[in-house]
Design a protein around this motif. Structure first.
Motif, PDB file in Angstrom:
ATOM      1  N   ARG A  83      50.771  45.500  36.229  1.00  0.00           N
ATOM      2  CA  ARG A  83      50.882  44.866  37.541  1.00  0.00           C
ATOM      3  C   ARG A  83      50.504  43.395  37.460  1.00  0.00           C
ATOM      4  O   ARG A  83      50.077  42.910  36.414  1.00  0.00           O
ATOM      5  CB  ARG A  83      50.000  45.590  38.555  1.00  0.00           C
ATOM      6  CG  ARG A  83      48.535  45.706  38.153  1.00  0.00           C
ATOM      7  CD  ARG A  83      47.718  46.400  39.222  1.00  0.00           C
ATOM      8  NE  ARG A  83      47.637  45.574  40.416  1.00  0.00           N
ATOM      9  CZ  ARG A  83      47.645  46.063  41.648  1.00  0.00           C
ATOM     10  NH1 ARG A  83      47.740  47.357  41.848  1.00  0.00           N
ATOM     11  NH2 ARG A  83      47.559  45.251  42.676  1.00  0.00           N
ATOM     12  N   ASP A  84      50.659  42.696  38.572  1.00  0.00           N
ATOM     13  CA  ASP A  84      50.261  41.292  38.692  1.00  0.00           C
ATOM     14  C   ASP A  84      50.741  40.429  37.521  1.00  0.00           C
ATOM     15  O   ASP A  84      49.932  39.847  36.787  1.00  0.00           O
ATOM     16  CB  ASP A  84      48.733  41.203  38.851  1.00  0.00           C
ATOM     17  CG  ASP A  84      48.266  41.739  40.200  1.00  0.00           C
ATOM     18  OD1 ASP A  84      48.740  41.216  41.228  1.00  0.00           O
ATOM     19  OD2 ASP A  84      47.468  42.686  40.235  1.00  0.00           O
TER      20      ASP A  84
ATOM     21  N   TRP B 299      43.459  48.372  39.023  1.00  0.00           N
ATOM     22  CA  TRP B 299      43.251  47.223  38.133  1.00  0.00           C
ATOM     23  C   TRP B 299      41.853  47.227  37.504  1.00  0.00           C
ATOM     24  O   TRP B 299      41.439  46.255  36.894  1.00  0.00           O
ATOM     25  CB  TRP B 299      43.498  45.919  38.881  1.00  0.00           C
ATOM     26  CG  TRP B 299      42.699  45.809  40.151  1.00  0.00           C
ATOM     27  CD1 TRP B 299      41.460  45.255  40.295  1.00  0.00           C
ATOM     28  CD2 TRP B 299      43.088  46.266  41.456  1.00  0.00           C
ATOM     29  NE1 TRP B 299      41.046  45.352  41.594  1.00  0.00           N
ATOM     30  CE2 TRP B 299      42.018  45.960  42.334  1.00  0.00           C
ATOM     31  CE3 TRP B 299      44.227  46.898  41.959  1.00  0.00           C
ATOM     32  CZ2 TRP B 299      42.072  46.270  43.692  1.00  0.00           C
ATOM     33  CZ3 TRP B 299      44.268  47.208  43.319  1.00  0.00           C
ATOM     34  CH2 TRP B 299      43.198  46.891  44.163  1.00  0.00           C
TER      35      TRP B 299
ATOM     36  N   THR C 230      45.098  39.991  36.581  1.00  0.00           N
ATOM     37  CA  THR C 230      45.763  39.075  37.510  1.00  0.00           C
ATOM     38  C   THR C 230      45.786  37.656  36.948  1.00  0.00           C
ATOM     39  O   THR C 230      45.201  36.734  37.497  1.00  0.00           O
ATOM     40  CB  THR C 230      45.056  39.118  38.891  1.00  0.00           C
ATOM     41  OG1 THR C 230      44.579  40.442  39.132  1.00  0.00           O
ATOM     42  CG2 THR C 230      46.003  38.726  40.001  1.00  0.00           C
TER      43      THR C 230
ATOM     44  N   GLN D 108      41.190  36.844  36.689  1.00  0.00           N
ATOM     45  CA  GLN D 108      40.025  37.327  37.422  1.00  0.00           C
ATOM     46  C   GLN D 108      39.099  38.026  36.432  1.00  0.00           C
ATOM     47  O   GLN D 108      39.531  38.875  35.658  1.00  0.00           O
ATOM     48  CB  GLN D 108      40.443  38.321  38.504  1.00  0.00           C
ATOM     49  CG  GLN D 108      41.306  37.691  39.590  1.00  0.00           C
ATOM     50  CD  GLN D 108      41.753  38.668  40.665  1.00  0.00           C
ATOM     51  OE1 GLN D 108      42.706  38.357  41.362  1.00  0.00           O
ATOM     52  NE2 GLN D 108      41.106  39.811  40.833  1.00  0.00           N
TER      53      GLN D 108
ATOM     54  N   ASP E  26      35.450  43.243  43.350  1.00  0.00           N
ATOM     55  CA  ASP E  26      36.516  42.297  43.698  1.00  0.00           C
ATOM     56  C   ASP E  26      35.993  40.937  44.149  1.00  0.00           C
ATOM     57  O   ASP E  26      36.775  40.013  44.354  1.00  0.00           O
ATOM     58  CB  ASP E  26      37.427  42.912  44.757  1.00  0.00           C
ATOM     59  CG  ASP E  26      38.498  43.780  44.114  1.00  0.00           C
ATOM     60  OD1 ASP E  26      39.564  43.250  43.796  1.00  0.00           O
ATOM     61  OD2 ASP E  26      38.223  44.962  43.884  1.00  0.00           O
TER      62      ASP E  26
ATOM     63  N   HIS F 206      40.851  34.951  43.816  1.00  0.00           N
ATOM     64  CA  HIS F 206      41.850  35.850  43.238  1.00  0.00           C
ATOM     65  C   HIS F 206      43.152  35.106  42.951  1.00  0.00           C
ATOM     66  O   HIS F 206      43.424  34.060  43.538  1.00  0.00           O
ATOM     67  CB  HIS F 206      42.192  36.959  44.233  1.00  0.00           C
ATOM     68  CG  HIS F 206      41.133  38.012  44.362  1.00  0.00           C
ATOM     69  ND1 HIS F 206      41.198  39.015  45.291  1.00  0.00           N
ATOM     70  CD2 HIS F 206      39.998  38.226  43.648  1.00  0.00           C
ATOM     71  CE1 HIS F 206      40.144  39.811  45.174  1.00  0.00           C
ATOM     72  NE2 HIS F 206      39.396  39.341  44.190  1.00  0.00           N
ATOM     73  N   ASP F 207      43.970  35.725  42.103  1.00  0.00           N
ATOM     74  CA  ASP F 207      45.354  35.281  41.910  1.00  0.00           C
ATOM     75  C   ASP F 207      45.477  33.788  41.564  1.00  0.00           C
ATOM     76  O   ASP F 207      46.253  33.069  42.200  1.00  0.00           O
ATOM     77  CB  ASP F 207      46.185  35.590  43.171  1.00  0.00           C
ATOM     78  CG  ASP F 207      46.158  37.052  43.539  1.00  0.00           C
ATOM     79  OD1 ASP F 207      46.960  37.816  42.989  1.00  0.00           O
ATOM     80  OD2 ASP F 207      45.292  37.444  44.360  1.00  0.00           O
TER      81      ASP F 207
ATOM     82  N   LYS G 205      43.869  32.925  46.100  1.00  0.00           N
ATOM     83  CA  LYS G 205      43.695  33.671  47.348  1.00  0.00           C
ATOM     84  C   LYS G 205      42.220  34.014  47.541  1.00  0.00           C
ATOM     85  O   LYS G 205      41.533  34.334  46.568  1.00  0.00           O
ATOM     86  CB  LYS G 205      44.532  34.944  47.273  1.00  0.00           C
ATOM     87  CG  LYS G 205      44.381  35.874  48.458  1.00  0.00           C
ATOM     88  CD  LYS G 205      43.721  37.172  48.113  1.00  0.00           C
ATOM     89  CE  LYS G 205      44.650  38.155  47.459  1.00  0.00           C
ATOM     90  NZ  LYS G 205      43.915  39.303  46.898  1.00  0.00           N
TER      91      LYS G 205
ATOM     92  N   HIS H  59      49.372  37.352  50.134  1.00  0.00           N
ATOM     93  CA  HIS H  59      48.451  38.147  49.316  1.00  0.00           C
ATOM     94  C   HIS H  59      48.409  37.519  47.934  1.00  0.00           C
ATOM     95  O   HIS H  59      47.762  36.489  47.770  1.00  0.00           O
ATOM     96  CB  HIS H  59      48.883  39.613  49.310  1.00  0.00           C
ATOM     97  CG  HIS H  59      47.816  40.527  48.807  1.00  0.00           C
ATOM     98  ND1 HIS H  59      47.119  41.391  49.607  1.00  0.00           N
ATOM     99  CD2 HIS H  59      47.323  40.694  47.564  1.00  0.00           C
ATOM    100  CE1 HIS H  59      46.237  42.057  48.880  1.00  0.00           C
ATOM    101  NE2 HIS H  59      46.344  41.652  47.641  1.00  0.00           N
ATOM    102  N   GLU H  60      49.137  38.073  46.957  1.00  0.00           N
ATOM    103  CA  GLU H  60      49.152  37.386  45.665  1.00  0.00           C
ATOM    104  C   GLU H  60      49.858  36.031  45.837  1.00  0.00           C
ATOM    105  O   GLU H  60      50.756  35.892  46.661  1.00  0.00           O
ATOM    106  CB  GLU H  60      49.885  38.219  44.610  1.00  0.00           C
ATOM    107  CG  GLU H  60      49.225  39.538  44.284  1.00  0.00           C
ATOM    108  CD  GLU H  60      49.793  40.685  45.117  1.00  0.00           C
ATOM    109  OE1 GLU H  60      50.699  40.431  45.925  1.00  0.00           O
ATOM    110  OE2 GLU H  60      49.303  41.817  44.973  1.00  0.00           O
TER     111      GLU H  60
ATOM    112  N   HIS I  37      55.566  43.443  41.113  1.00  0.00           N
ATOM    113  CA  HIS I  37      55.167  44.834  40.888  1.00  0.00           C
ATOM    114  C   HIS I  37      55.461  45.718  42.089  1.00  0.00           C
ATOM    115  O   HIS I  37      55.480  45.258  43.220  1.00  0.00           O
ATOM    116  CB  HIS I  37      53.713  44.966  40.408  1.00  0.00           C
ATOM    117  CG  HIS I  37      52.647  44.607  41.403  1.00  0.00           C
ATOM    118  ND1 HIS I  37      51.474  43.986  41.051  1.00  0.00           N
ATOM    119  CD2 HIS I  37      52.535  44.812  42.737  1.00  0.00           C
ATOM    120  CE1 HIS I  37      50.706  43.822  42.116  1.00  0.00           C
ATOM    121  NE2 HIS I  37      51.327  44.303  43.149  1.00  0.00           N
TER     122      HIS I  37
HETATM  123  C1  AAL Z   1      46.079  42.177  43.532  1.00  0.00           C
HETATM  124  C2  AAL Z   1      45.543  40.794  43.524  1.00  0.00           C
HETATM  125  C3  AAL Z   1      44.184  40.819  42.869  1.00  0.00           C
HETATM  126  C4  AAL Z   1      43.270  41.789  43.555  1.00  0.00           C
HETATM  127  C5  AAL Z   1      43.911  43.077  43.129  1.00  0.00           C
HETATM  128  C6  AAL Z   1      44.125  42.824  41.664  1.00  0.00           C
HETATM  129  O1  AAL Z   1      47.384  42.409  43.562  1.00  0.00           O
HETATM  130  O2  AAL Z   1      45.562  40.219  44.787  1.00  0.00           O
HETATM  131  O3  AAL Z   1      44.337  41.393  41.578  1.00  0.00           O
HETATM  132  O4  AAL Z   1      41.959  41.696  43.072  1.00  0.00           O
HETATM  133  O5  AAL Z   1      45.167  43.197  43.866  1.00  0.00           O
END
Ligand code: AAL
Length: 390
Positions: A86-87, A129, A167, A182, A193, A231-232, A247, A285-286, A355
């Motif tokens: 992901r990410d 994650w 991320t 992160q 988080d 984040h991100d 973020k 978000h991301e 993702h």
């Molecule tokens: C995501 C991002 C960051 C958050 C979590 C993992 O998609 O925004 O990475 O911490 O969710």
């Protein structure tokens, strides 16, 4: 009949009024005029001329819909929830191929869920994650990917990221490569988080990566909008400097309000100065941004009152809505040919990775990487861009 001239005058005046209001209410021509018509408009029609760069979606360079394609080459152990990707980072093209970095979790069991974080151990993940590393893959065409291996491992406790490194995003600066990510110091779901951003660097996209072993973008002070999380991290080069969008969120669950800020540095290892106008994007978000003309465009989705929009800031700071769209990619990681060229003539994007989150049975959630294609490029005649247009 001595009043005849008056009556005729009144009749003429009435006719003029009728003509005027008929003209005022004339129907729009079949084609929507490009310029705001010189007549009374409804509020919605005023807004479409005043608030958006072009009234018709197809004339708005920052409007697109999105198409999705399954990727070849990644194994998810039959989707049993023990493997997740992901990410993704933005995509770069080096050595004749595309590179992407992403969060990979490969655990004995699927995550128990953030609400059951107390049950997480060194081997049992809380969130999708948790207990992750940063891996990378390469591709010749953006559809079939070959996983190459780990780029950033979790360091020993208590170094930043010992619980999970996730991320990530890539920067190329003066011939070297930097991965920002992160760094979790405890399991996600407790206060994991609330993590800051760490960085590693390498001479080649293949690594080896050296961890700076320090926090490069710290959490804000108590009471600041970004006190809880950074984040991100998402680097671009602008005005000869490194712009990292990120973020954070006001408040705690269930009243978390997610927004995006900007930190700027002259050296990739910092110090980064947070922009005084932060937050600069109030939704999303991301992070997912790209150079566009003189400015920066942002894909804003998932959270907040301005989700499902594409926004633009000529100065990279003061964003406004350029278009409203739908089914936007989550964790969108575009291929951006000019991300690091310090351009003032950004050409836009046509594809990238994102993702999808699979919420299987109890706690069996994992994510998969997918490809998205879109129509946000100014280079309509560039064959490479054209090939990928939706
Ligand atoms: C995501 C991002 C960051 C958050 C979590 C993992 O998609 O925004 O990475 O911490 O969710």
């Amino acid at each position: 009949m001595k009043n005849a001239p008056i009556l005729i005058t009144l009749a003429l005046a009435q006719l003029a009024t009728v003509c005027l209001s008929a003209e005022e209410q004339a129907p729009f021509p079949y084609q929507l005029p490009k310029e705001k018509p010189d007549r009374k408009l409804s509020e919605a029609m005023e807004r479409i001329y005043d608030n958006y760069p072009a009234p018709q979606p197809e004339d708005n360079e920052l409007f697109s819909q999105f198409k999705y394609t399954e990727l070849k080459g990644f194994d998810y152990r039959d989707g049993d929830g023990t493997v997740s990707r992901r990410d993704p980072s933005k995509i770069i093209f080096e050595n004749g191929k595309y590179y992407v970095w992403y969060t990979k979790r490969d655990t004995k069991v699927p995550p128990v869920g953030m609400h059951r974080a107390a049950e997480a151990t060194d081997e049992i993940p809380s969130a999708d994650w948790d207990l992750s590393e940063i891996w990378y893959a390469t591709s010749a065409d953006g559809f079939t990917w070959e996983e190459q291996g780990v780029a950033i491992k979790r360091p020993e406790k208590p170094l930043v990221g010992w619980r999970s490194v996730t991320t990530t995003d890539i920067l190329k600066w003066k011939g070297k490569y930097y991965l920002y990510y992160q760094g979790f110091m405890e399991a996600s779901g407790t206060r994991g988080d609330d993590c800051p951003v760490a960085v590693s660097y390498a001479d080649s996209p293949e690594g080896p990566w050296t961890a700076a072993n320090k926090v490069v973008i710290p959490n804000g002070p108590e009471g600041a909008w970004d006190q809880y999380s950074i984040h991100d991290p998402y680097p671009l080069v602008r005005d000869g400097k490194i712009y990292i969008y990120y973020k954070s969120d006001f408040g705690r669950d269930p009243h978390k309000v997610r927004m995006q800020g900007l930190a700027i540095a002259e050296d990739p290892l910092g110090p980064f100065t947070k922009h005084p106008l932060n937050p600069v994007i109030t939704s999303g978000h991301e992070t997912s941004l790209f150079p566009f003309k003189e400015g920066v465009a942002a894909l804003v989705y998932k959270d907040g009152p301005e989700h499902n929009t594409i926004q633009y800031a000529e100065d990279g700071v003061n964003f406004s809505i350029a278009s409203i769209t739908e089914l936007m990619p989550y964790a969108a990681a575009p291929y951006i040919p000019d991300a690091f060229t310090d351009t003032k003539d950004g050409r836009g994007i046509t594809w990238g990775l994102a993702h999808f989150i699979n919420q299987g049975g109890k706690g069996r959630n994992h994510s998969i990487l997918v490809r998205f294609d879109c129509d946000l490029s100014l280079d309509v005649n560039d064959p490479q861009m054209k090939e990928h247009r939706v």
